[in-house]
Design a protein around this motif. Structure first.
Motif, PDB file in Angstrom:
ATOM      1  N   ALA A 248       0.964  -1.106  -0.021  1.00 32.42           N
ATOM      2  CA  ALA A 248       0.066  -0.115   0.077  1.00 32.42           C
ATOM      3  C   ALA A 248       0.924   1.167  -0.035  1.00 32.42           C
ATOM      4  O   ALA A 248       1.252   1.590   1.150  1.00 32.42           O
ATOM      5  CB  ALA A 248      -0.903  -0.114   1.279  1.00 32.42           C
ATOM      6  N   ASP A 249       1.004   1.761  -1.259  1.00 38.93           N
ATOM      7  CA  ASP A 249       1.990   3.032  -1.133  1.00 38.93           C
ATOM      8  C   ASP A 249       1.680   4.153  -0.575  1.00 38.93           C
ATOM      9  O   ASP A 249       2.460   5.095  -0.133  1.00 38.93           O
ATOM     10  CB  ASP A 249       2.337   3.338  -2.592  1.00 38.93           C
ATOM     11  N   SER A 250       0.328   4.411   0.005  1.00 39.60           N
ATOM     12  CA  SER A 250      -0.137   5.769   0.602  1.00 39.60           C
ATOM     13  C   SER A 250      -0.094   5.392   2.106  1.00 39.60           C
ATOM     14  O   SER A 250       0.246   6.212   2.722  1.00 39.60           O
ATOM     15  CB  SER A 250      -1.307   5.838   0.307  1.00 39.60           C
ATOM     16  N   GLU A 251       0.398   4.160   2.541  1.00 41.30           N
ATOM     17  CA  GLU A 251       0.615   3.879   3.900  1.00 41.30           C
ATOM     18  C   GLU A 251       1.886   3.539   4.257  1.00 41.30           C
ATOM     19  O   GLU A 251       2.671   4.085   5.131  1.00 41.30           O
ATOM     20  CB  GLU A 251      -0.348   2.662   4.471  1.00 41.30           C
ATOM     21  N   ARG A 347      -8.619   0.515  -1.995  1.00 42.49           N
ATOM     22  CA  ARG A 347      -7.930  -0.779  -1.037  1.00 42.49           C
ATOM     23  C   ARG A 347      -8.858  -0.998   0.421  1.00 42.49           C
ATOM     24  O   ARG A 347      -9.311  -0.047   0.591  1.00 42.49           O
ATOM     25  CB  ARG A 347      -6.442  -0.085  -0.802  1.00 42.49           C
TER      26      ARG A 347
END
Lengths: 441, 286
Positions: A248-251, A347
């Motif tokens: 998860a690139d945003s996390e 997601r």
């Protein structure tokens, strides 16, 4: 491959090679083909995904390198190769180096049992399906190695998420496949494909159906539910959106790939796309007949086969081309659906993922397993096995009864499970609120 | 089923639960509805969308091949204008732009009459440092002669830094170019600008004020001037009286000017007196 080489070298050319030399040569050729095809599929898939997702987002996508951007993946590959390979100082160097290899190797090994067309399987293992899924779970070890060796909190979090996700979604994936295995009665992938002849209805269940290679499992209630469950589980195994929680690139930056650069990162990328290709391929093989399609069976019957040694070799080639065409068409179609889902869905949270896997998919596939058993009982069992209801029924009636019963069970279970699942989610929200209230007072 | 918003106080603040009405059983239809939206976007994306009133279709303008129509008021870097017909620059080197330029990238020198050494309403050299220009457009706005305007050219990237220090020859564009990229904006100021230019041309001796790259125009003007000089010489040989007229006319502006130095002297004296008084005061104080 061995038969072909034997016919060519010892038959046509008359060189009289020993058996071991022919075996060696055939395996070397097959391995070479597989090792060339696997990265090419990955290259194509990256391009394919980028173009399709761009269209879904009202964009154009990469179209600069070559005609319509078809050489874009090559350019990306060159970029990957020329990038600096950075290993963090605090990393465990050996494990950090080994992890990409451990992740890539099983995905390439999985190609060993994938049939591309009639008679075109590298190794026809009697336990092909088991091999496929046993090997695929090795890559979870590689992911954990990558996460641990990087000595980075994001990497470790990503790796733990990846392993948790893979372990929990392997269960519904395998349970939905077991339903098919029960119906077919074999773990060999070739047998599973051979079962799916016919027209809408498999002519193994109902002899006399014209064979157009369309007797796919997805047309039966058992196969349909298994297909849906398996495809969802495949999305989770391939770390596709909406289940791309491990990276998860945003996390967590890029999950277990955070500390990798250059070609090591490229290898993870390769493994992921090859795995996606294989999951799409196995979905096509098990539920959509693989290379089965109108014309393939008839063409192959005219060619040289163990049953028909006096056939025409030209038909083998034609059947192979048509079979590979059908197979790749189905595979690319499933990848399109994967991209489509990526375009449509956000997601999931890790707890939603676990809830969905354990509380919805596993019960559904378990019920489907029961349906599969009933299907076998209705279509094949007689008084000898204790199935007394169907005595004297015609095959059509037996098939209809099996269809109706399994449909009723699967539909009922689905409706009941969705209701229970929604209620449990509502209950969980209520409990969370109560916790808040308790904290507030 | 719509419940009233739920509100509680917790130690860290207030929690409001918004009823999103997502408790009903959808049985996977929500997913299918979402996919239908994406499918429509995918299907329609093969059509071009240039109206911007639709949400479907591809909006992309593929830049090097296709170019967007640049709005008239778009501004990038300043340029100087010259008149197509006469070849005269509109700039009179009034220094307004140099003064207002926030990053101070405009530099110019005023042209001088080589015969008298007096300033002429024309510019000798004009430099803009494009590398530091911030494209604010103040220079174009402040210019009283509409000589400096903002260009639409934006592909200025170069590997040669010095090329971004742009001199007059490279800055000059014909009026017709500006009228082409900004027709309505030019139409608004056209008459006044050309009228002022005519006034300025009359005060420009020799070839001063002609765009330096217009060599033909300059040669023509030189030939014209030579012919005029020859004529004048002939006329002078014929009648020696005319030189008296300019000589008589000359003192008039000179007298008019004389007033100013006197005033200046008076002012200077007043300031000196004031300063002296101040000094005394401060001296007393200490």
């Amino acid at each position: 491959m061995y038969d072909m080489l034997a016919a060519l070298i010892n038959g046509t050319l008359g060189w009289g090679w020993p058996e071991w030399a022919l075996n060696l040569l055939s395996y070397i050729l097959v391995v070479t083909i597989v090792l060339v095809v696997a990265p090419l599929q990955m290259l194509f898939f990256t391009y394919y995904e980028r173009r399709v997702i761009a269209r879904m987002q009202d964009r154009v996508g990469p179209n600069r390198v070559g005609p319509e951007g078809i050489w874009q993946p090559i350019a990306d590959g060159v970029k990957m190769f020329t990038k600096e390979d950075i290993v963090p100082q605090a990393a465990d160097r050996i494990v950090h180096f080994l992890a990409p290899c451990v992740v890539v190797a099983p995905t390439v090994l999985m190609f060993a049992v994938v049939p591309w067309g009639p008679g075109m399987v590298p190794v026809d293992l009697p336990t092909g399906l088991l091999f496929f899924f046993a090997i695929s779970s090795i890559s979870a070890v590689g992911l954990m190695m990558a996460g641990w060796a990087s000595n980075n909190k994001f990497s470790l979090l990503g790796a733990m998420r990846a392993v948790a996700q893979m372990v929990s979604y392997e269960i519904p994936a395998v349970l939905s496949l077991i339903a098919i295995v029960i119906v077919v009665g074999s773990l060999s992938i070739n047998d599973i494909i051979a079962y799916q002849t016919g027209l809408i209805v498999s002519n193994r269940d109902l002899p006399g159906i014209p064979d157009l290679g369309l007797g796919w499992f997805v047309f039966t209630p058992v196969g349909f539910v298994a297909f849906i469950a398996f495809f969802i589980a495949a999305l989770a195994e391939g770390e596709r959106t909406p289940f791309d929680i491990p990276e998860a690139d945003s996390e967590i930056v890029a999950g277990y790939m955070t500390e990798y650069s250059g070609m090591k990162f490229g290898l993870f990328y390769l493994a992921q796309y090859v795995l996606n290709f294989l999951l799409c391929a196995i979905t096509a093989i098990i539920f959509f007949g693989g290379w089965q399609g109108p014309g393939v069976g008839w063409l192959y019957a005219q060619g040289i086969t163990p049953e028909n040694p006096n056939g025409n070799g030209l038909f083998n080639v034609l059947a192979g081309v048509l079979g590979v065409f059908y197979f790749l068409l189905k595979t690319y179609l499933f990848f399109f659906v994967m991209v489509w889902l990526r375009g449509a869905l956000p997601r999931l949270r890790i707890d939603q993922l676990m809830d969905f896997g354990w509380k919805f998919l596993i019960p559904l596939t378990l019920a489907n397993l029961f349906s599969a058993a009933l299907w076998v009982a209705f279509t094949r069992w007689g008084p000898a096995e204790g199935m007394l209801i169907t005595v004297g029924w015609s095959p059509v009636l037996r098939w209809l009864a099996a269809f109706v019963v399994t449909l009723a069970i699967n539909l009922g279970v689905y409706l009941w499970l969705t209701r229970v699942y929604a209620a449990s989610q509502a209950e969980r929200r209520r409990a969370e609120l109560e916790e808040l209230i308790a904290a507030g007072s | 089923m719509t419940a009233s918003p739920f509100e509680i106080e917790i130690p860290r603040g207030r929690v409001i639960e918004v009823q999103r009405d997502d408790t009903r059983v959808r049985r996977g239809t929500g997913l299918l509805r979402g996919m239908a939206v994406i499918w429509k976007h995918w299907k329609e994306s093969f059509k071009l969308n240039r109206s911007y009133s639709q949400i479907h279709g591809t909006f992309t303008i593929e830049y090097p091949e296709e170019r967007p129509r640049i709005p008239e008021a778009y501004r990038n870097m300043p340029i100087l204008l010259y008149d197509d017909e006469t070849g005269h620059e509109l700039c009179t080197s009034c220094f307004q732009c140099e003064r207002i330029c926030p990053p101070q990238v405009i530099h110019m020198t005023q042209a001088k009459d080589p015969a008298t050494g007096k300033p002429v309403p024309a510019v000798a050299e004009f430099i803009i440092e494009y590398d530091a220009c911030m494209s604010c457009g103040f220079c174009a706005e402040v210019c009283p002669f509409d000589a400096i305007k903002m260009d639409h050219e934006f592909e200025l990237s170069t590997d040669d830094h010095l090329r971004l220090t742009v001199h007059k020859e490279q800055l000059l564009r014909p009026i017709s170019y500006y009228a082409h990229i900004a027709p309505t904006m030019w139409a608004e100021v056209r008459e006044g600008a050309l009228k002022k230019l005519q006034g300025n041309i009359r005060r420009r001796p020799d070839v001063i004020g002609l765009a330096p790259q217009l060599t033909e125009k300059i040669a023509a003007r030189r030939a014209e001037l030579a012919a005029q000089a020859a004529q004048a010489a002939q006329a002078a040989a014929a009648t020696p009286a005319p030189p008296a007229a300019p000589a008589a006319a000359a003192p008039a502006p000179a007298e008019g000017r004389k007033l100013t130095p006197e005033e200046k002297a008076a002012k200077l004296a007043a300031i000196r007196a004031a300063n002296a008084a101040k000094k005394q005061q401060s001296g007393d104080g200490s």
